[in-house]
Design an enzyme around this catalytic site. Sequence first.
Site, short mmCIF file in Angstrom:
data_model
loop_
_atom_site.label_atom_id
_atom_site.label_comp_id
_atom_site.label_asym_id
_atom_site.label_seq_id
_atom_site.Cartn_x
_atom_site.Cartn_y
_atom_site.Cartn_z
N TYR A 54 0.82 -1.21 0.00
CA TYR A 54 0.00 0.00 0.00
C TYR A 54 0.86 1.26 0.00
CZ TYR A 54 -4.49 -2.31 1.04
OH TYR A 54 -5.63 -3.05 0.98
N LYS A 65 4.14 -15.34 3.05
CA LYS A 65 4.39 -16.09 1.80
C LYS A 65 5.90 -16.26 1.70
CE LYS A 65 2.98 -17.94 -2.10
NZ LYS A 65 2.17 -19.18 -2.17
N ASP A 110 -1.88 -18.55 1.12
CA ASP A 110 -2.83 -19.33 0.30
C ASP A 110 -3.45 -20.44 1.14
OD1 ASP A 110 -0.26 -20.41 0.39
OD2 ASP A 110 -0.29 -21.17 -1.66
N ASP A 141 -5.86 -7.38 4.48
CA ASP A 141 -7.03 -6.80 3.81
C ASP A 141 -7.88 -7.91 3.21
OD1 ASP A 141 -8.69 -4.82 2.58
OD2 ASP A 141 -7.62 -5.18 0.69
N ASP A 167 -11.69 -9.68 4.87
CA ASP A 167 -12.96 -9.68 4.12
C ASP A 167 -13.49 -11.11 4.02
OD1 ASP A 167 -12.98 -6.90 3.44
OD2 ASP A 167 -13.86 -7.39 1.48
C1 IPM Z 1 -10.16 -1.82 4.27
C2 IPM Z 1 -10.49 -1.26 2.90
C3 IPM Z 1 -9.41 -0.29 2.48
C4 IPM Z 1 -8.09 -1.04 2.46
C5 IPM Z 1 -9.67 0.39 1.12
C6 IPM Z 1 -10.96 1.16 1.14
C7 IPM Z 1 -8.53 1.27 0.70
O1 IPM Z 1 -10.64 -2.30 1.98
O2 IPM Z 1 -10.06 -1.02 5.22
O3 IPM Z 1 -10.01 -3.03 4.39
O4 IPM Z 1 -7.76 -1.70 1.46
O5 IPM Z 1 -7.36 -0.98 3.46
MG MG Z 2 -10.54 -4.22 2.83
#
Ligand code: IPM
Ligand code: MG
Length: 354
Positions: A140, A190, A222, A246, A250
């Site tokens: 990032y 990784k 993975d 990240d 999710d």
């Molecule tokens: C999160 C989001 C952010 C990230 C995006 C919106 C930039 O997906 O906080 O997980 O990737 O960190």
């Molecule tokens: Mg995210």
Amino acid sequence: MKILVLPGDGIGREIVPEAVAVLKTVARKFNLELSFTDGLISEDAYENYGHPLPEQTLELCKQSHAILLGAVGSPKMDQLPVELRPERAALLPLRKKLHLFANLRPIKVYETLLDSSPLKPEVVKGVDILFFRELTGGLYFGPKQREVLADGSTQAIDTLVYKNIEIQRIVTQAFEAARSRRKKLTSVDKANVLESSLLWRETVNAIAKDYPDVELNHMYVDNCAMQLVRYPSQFDVVVTENMFGDILTDQASTLGGSLGMLPSASLGGEVALYEPAHGSAPDIAGKDMANPMATILSAAMMLRYSFHLEEPAQAIEKAVNAVLNEGYRTPDLMAPNMTKVGTVEMGKLIRERI
Ligand code: IPM
Ligand code: MG
């Protein structure tokens, strides 16, 4: 206890007021002196100050003890040049400038939501994972570049950079958390491919010597993605770098039925940031459909981590649990025989339980 409120874009404008109202209810019940200031980020900030993260907002952040953020990202802002888009021009710099290197994302599968999970109830039952996602390094934030090569092709470069000290500080926090929980830490990397992961693993092993009481295992990313679906209850605390965190969080959020249930705390600096892990969801914005629980649970994390108010934090968490037990569901969690409610009604129900 000064709280800066940044609703941001999309559903942020609906869920944040519900979380603020919940905090005010808790403040009355427990006699807390919480003060709230409103600030602008992303689209509103761009319209008023010409930048999604203006100096004025940063200044307000530095004057507060904790920040409650909704979400950033909107179709309108996507039309702007990349240097002005809120993800890269507001959210990431905010995390970096406030030194918020530790992003905590608790994955809890509520008993009453077992049927909302896409996985079998027996697989997700009792899952309770605390993710530590490194938040101010890695892909990032490494140098980015785009260039046209001699052969006329276009090349884009993102750089994955980690210093050992950046790894040490997040891993130490994760070990401490594991020590206070079920004493298991999984470090995800990784290391079979990436140099930064090799350094990650060496650093974790060195720190592990100070935590002989914590059972450590290393897992490739993975494999971790697969294990999260196959046998998620094996995990207690998980620590990983920015981008892996990240993606995995999710994925893990859906174990419990909805990303709309996943709160987060970003710690490490003088001010801490609390935000739901989901985005601004422009498709459902303004329709009273968004689940405010991730933001309300982020407010509970604020009470716990910034203000060390464990009992009020639990009061919020219990209220969320109670409302779910009574069968109330926002559309993202809707299941047969449940009562469907909107954002505002859900907020009100939670406040009544408090
Ligand atoms: C999160 C989001 C952010 C990230 C995006 C919106 C930039 O997906 O906080 O997980 O990737 O960190
Ligand atoms: Mg995210």
